[in-house]
Each structure stands twice: as structure tokens, then as C-alpha cells.
Design an enzyme around this catalytic site. Structure first.
Site, PDB file in Angstrom:
ATOM      1  N   PRO A  88       0.819  -1.225   0.000  1.00 45.03           N
ATOM      2  CA  PRO A  88       0.000   0.000   0.000  1.00 45.03           C
ATOM      3  C   PRO A  88       0.850   1.272   0.000  1.00 45.03           C
ATOM      4  O   PRO A  88       0.327   2.368  -0.214  1.00 45.03           O
ATOM      5  CB  PRO A  88      -0.842  -0.125   1.274  1.00 45.03           C
ATOM      6  CG  PRO A  88      -0.210  -1.183   2.100  1.00 45.03           C
ATOM      7  CD  PRO A  88       0.590  -2.059   1.181  1.00 45.03           C
ATOM      8  N   GLU A 115       3.332  -7.424   8.431  1.00 40.81           N
ATOM      9  CA  GLU A 115       3.570  -5.988   8.646  1.00 40.81           C
ATOM     10  C   GLU A 115       4.509  -5.402   7.600  1.00 40.81           C
ATOM     11  O   GLU A 115       4.916  -4.251   7.716  1.00 40.81           O
ATOM     12  CB  GLU A 115       4.151  -5.754  10.036  1.00 40.81           C
ATOM     13  CG  GLU A 115       3.266  -6.235  11.164  1.00 40.81           C
ATOM     14  CD  GLU A 115       1.891  -5.579  11.125  1.00 40.81           C
ATOM     15  OE1 GLU A 115       1.826  -4.346  11.073  1.00 40.81           O
ATOM     16  OE2 GLU A 115       0.888  -6.317  11.137  1.00 40.81           O
ATOM     17  N   ARG A 153      -3.880  -7.782 -20.505  1.00 37.64           N
ATOM     18  CA  ARG A 153      -4.858  -7.448 -21.542  1.00 37.64           C
ATOM     19  C   ARG A 153      -4.344  -6.403 -22.534  1.00 37.64           C
ATOM     20  O   ARG A 153      -4.923  -6.200 -23.586  1.00 37.64           O
ATOM     21  CB  ARG A 153      -6.185  -7.011 -20.920  1.00 37.64           C
ATOM     22  CG  ARG A 153      -6.133  -5.737 -20.133  1.00 37.64           C
ATOM     23  CD  ARG A 153      -7.443  -5.483 -19.426  1.00 37.64           C
ATOM     24  NE  ARG A 153      -8.539  -5.199 -20.337  1.00 37.64           N
ATOM     25  CZ  ARG A 153      -8.707  -4.056 -20.989  1.00 37.64           C
ATOM     26  NH1 ARG A 153      -7.818  -3.074 -20.828  1.00 37.64           N
ATOM     27  NH2 ARG A 153      -9.723  -3.861 -21.782  1.00 37.64           N
ATOM     28  N   ASP A 168     -10.442   2.101 -24.260  1.00 38.65           N
ATOM     29  CA  ASP A 168     -10.760   1.892 -22.850  1.00 38.65           C
ATOM     30  C   ASP A 168     -10.860   3.209 -22.118  1.00 38.65           C
ATOM     31  O   ASP A 168     -10.154   4.167 -22.441  1.00 38.65           O
ATOM     32  CB  ASP A 168      -9.611   1.144 -22.142  1.00 38.65           C
ATOM     33  CG  ASP A 168      -9.600  -0.311 -22.476  1.00 38.65           C
ATOM     34  OD1 ASP A 168     -10.612  -0.818 -22.963  1.00 38.65           O
ATOM     35  OD2 ASP A 168      -8.551  -0.929 -22.236  1.00 38.65           O
TER      36      ASP A 168
HETATM   37  N1  ADE Z   1      -0.874  -5.023   0.140  1.00 37.20           N
HETATM   38  C1  ADE Z   1      -1.759  -4.632   1.088  1.00 37.20           C
HETATM   39  N2  ADE Z   1      -2.538  -3.640   0.640  1.00 37.20           N
HETATM   40  C2  ADE Z   1      -2.130  -3.370  -0.648  1.00 37.20           C
HETATM   41  C3  ADE Z   1      -2.531  -2.431  -1.629  1.00 37.20           C
HETATM   42  N3  ADE Z   1      -3.504  -1.564  -1.419  1.00 37.20           N
HETATM   43  N4  ADE Z   1      -1.882  -2.452  -2.815  1.00 37.20           N
HETATM   44  C4  ADE Z   1      -0.884  -3.308  -3.026  1.00 37.20           C
HETATM   45  N5  ADE Z   1      -0.459  -4.220  -2.137  1.00 37.20           N
HETATM   46  C5  ADE Z   1      -1.077  -4.247  -0.950  1.00 37.20           C
END
Ligand code: ADE
Length: 254
Positions: A88, A115, A153, A168
Site C-alpha cells: 500500500p 507488517e 490485456r 478503454d
Molecule cells: N498489500 C496490502 N494492501 C495493498 C494495496 N492496497 N496495494 C498493493 N499491495 C497491498
């Protein structure tokens, strides 16, 4: 194109990779996808892939050695692989990034868990960190699938003839905005008719209608995309003639 997926849950990928467009792309030899179980690269007798964080705190951290060994194995003889960590904290995946990644020969997708991964692995091995959005998943596996799908794709020959990634939403044909609304049979559904122009056979008029509908939709749903839309002087004139004014620039980009 070749994808190597490093995960502690290789089973996660079995069903999605065995269906639809991805399955066909593999069968047609357009892509090679191999999963690697990170646990197979653990060196200690308990096959540990994670450990407690130095400094204390919650959760577990993925150990660097098994990840590094799995990357080395996945690289094989080719030195051209781009190592992508799904996290994330990464760069948010969008169509532009998918297009960029579709130009690579090999992607090694590292699915983080717990984590996070040991920072030294990230620093020494990871070329790019990618997030699929501002929310937290239990691990990188669903994110790797999303990335894989969006890239595959785009590869030549993957979409059936007649289909095209060109128009697209977010793509060049849509000028980076949303796609126009689509209709099929029947001509009347739930009391609603297909717009006359789409039945007219007048291709220039249809193209104009679609362009205007796409811009209207982008303005109402994703105004932050409008500033980055690449419009020609003729298109801007068409918008003006139809009373469509663009929201002022500076509302966004990526
Ligand atoms: N791992 C946990 N959350 C994630 C996300 N939003 N994007 C990519 N990998 C992740």
C-alpha cells in the site's frame, strides 16, 4: 512476456490464472506465468519466512533471505526483470503504469504479507513498489492479480479481434478520461430507448456523440481527470458548440 509471482500462497492464483483471458493468453504462448512459493527458499529448519520486528511492535516481518533467493531464482539467466513489490506504500496503479509495465520482458511480482518486508530486501532488490489503491489488503496477492490482469490485456494478441484496449476508459482513445456509454439489443429496455444517433449508421455523428458523452461523463464523475485530458483544438471547439465547459485545470493529474 514473463511473470514470476513470489508468494507464500501459490494456491491463491490457481483459479484466477486458469480462467478467461489470462488462461487463453497462457495457452496461446503470449505470456508465461510462474508462481514461486517463498517458503521453498527458506533456509532454516522450520522454513520460516517471517520473524518478529527488531525494536518490538506488533506483527511479523518477512525475512529478507528467502525473498532474495526467490528473486534470484526467478531472474533465471535473463537480467532484464523488473522486480515489483505490491504494497500500500507504492505508486498507485493506473492505466499509464499498466501500459509502462506491458513494455517489460519480465516482471517479478513480490507479494508482501504481515507488517511488511524487511527494508534491506526492499532497498537491495525492489525496482518499483506498486499499490492498487488507498486501502489495506491482507497481503499483496490480490494486488498482484489486479496488476497482472491490467497488464496482460494490453499485450498484443491478447484481446480478441474486434476488441481493443485503445478506447478503454483512461486510455489514449478516451483522451485519458472515461469511456462513452454503450448499448446493445433490445432497442427498448425498462422503458428506455437507445439514443437515435447510434442507430443512424452515420459514423461521424456517432463518433461525435460518443466523444461528447465521454467528456460529460468524465466531468460529472471524475472531474480531476479532465485537466489531464488531451483534446485537439477541433474537439475543444465541439465542446464549446455543445455548451460543455471544462472544469478549470489544476484539479489533479494522477
Ligand atoms: N498489500 C496490502 N494492501 C495493498 C494495496 N492496497 N496495494 C498493493 N499491495 C497491498
Amino acid at each position: 512476456m514473463r511473470f514470476d509471482i513470489l508468494t507464500i500462497f501459490p494456491d491463491f492464483f490457481v483459479s484466477p490464472l486458469g480462467a478467461g483471458m489470462i488462461r487463453r493468453a497462457v495457452q496461446d504462448g503470449l505470456v508465461v506465468i510462474q508462481t514461486h512459493n517463498i517458503r521453498d527458499y527458506a533456509t532454516d529448519k522450520h522454513a520460516m519466512t517471517d520473524d518478529r520486528p527488531f525494536g518490538g511492535g506488533e506483527g511479523m516481518v518477512m525475512k529478507p533471505e528467502p525473498l532474495a533467493a526467490a528473486v534470484e531464482q526467478a531472474r533465471g539467466n535473463g537480467g532484464d526483470a523488473r522486480v515489483v513489490l505490491l504494497t500500500p506504500q507504492g505508486r498507485t496503479l493506473n492505466q499509464r503504469l499498466a501500459e509502462e509495465l506491458a513494455g517489460e520482458k519480465q516482471l517479478i511480482l513480490v507479494c508482501g504479507r504481515y507488517e511488511g518486508v524487511d527494508e534491506r530486501f526492499r532497498a537491495a532488490y525492489v525496482d518499483l513498489e506498486v499499490s492498487i489503491g488507498d486501502y489495506v489488503l491482507t497481503g499483496g496477492e490480490p494486488a498482484a492479480l489486479v496488476l497482472l490482469d491490467s497488464v496482460i490485456r494490453l499485450l498484443p494478441g491478447v484481446l480478441g479481434c474486434g476488441d481493443s484496449a485503445e478506447n478503454d476508459t483512461f486510455s489514449r482513445g478516451s483522451r485519458g478520461g472515461l469511456k462513452y456509454p454503450q448499448y446493445t439489443r433490445p432497442r427498448i429496455f425498462a422503458g428506455r430507448e437507445v439514443p437515435d444517433v447510434l442507430l443512424s449508421g452515420d459514423h461521424a455523428a456517432i463518433e461525435r456523440w460518443r466523444f461528447l458523452a465521454a467528456v460529460r461523463r468524465t466531468i460529472s464523475r471524475r472531474p480531476e481527470l479532465v485537466a489531464a485530458m488531451e483534446l485537439t483544438p477541433a474537439e475543444l471547439k465541439l465542446l464549446r458548440e455543445n455548451g460543455i465547459s471544462l472544469p478549470s485545470a489544476g484539479v489533479g493529474g494522477d
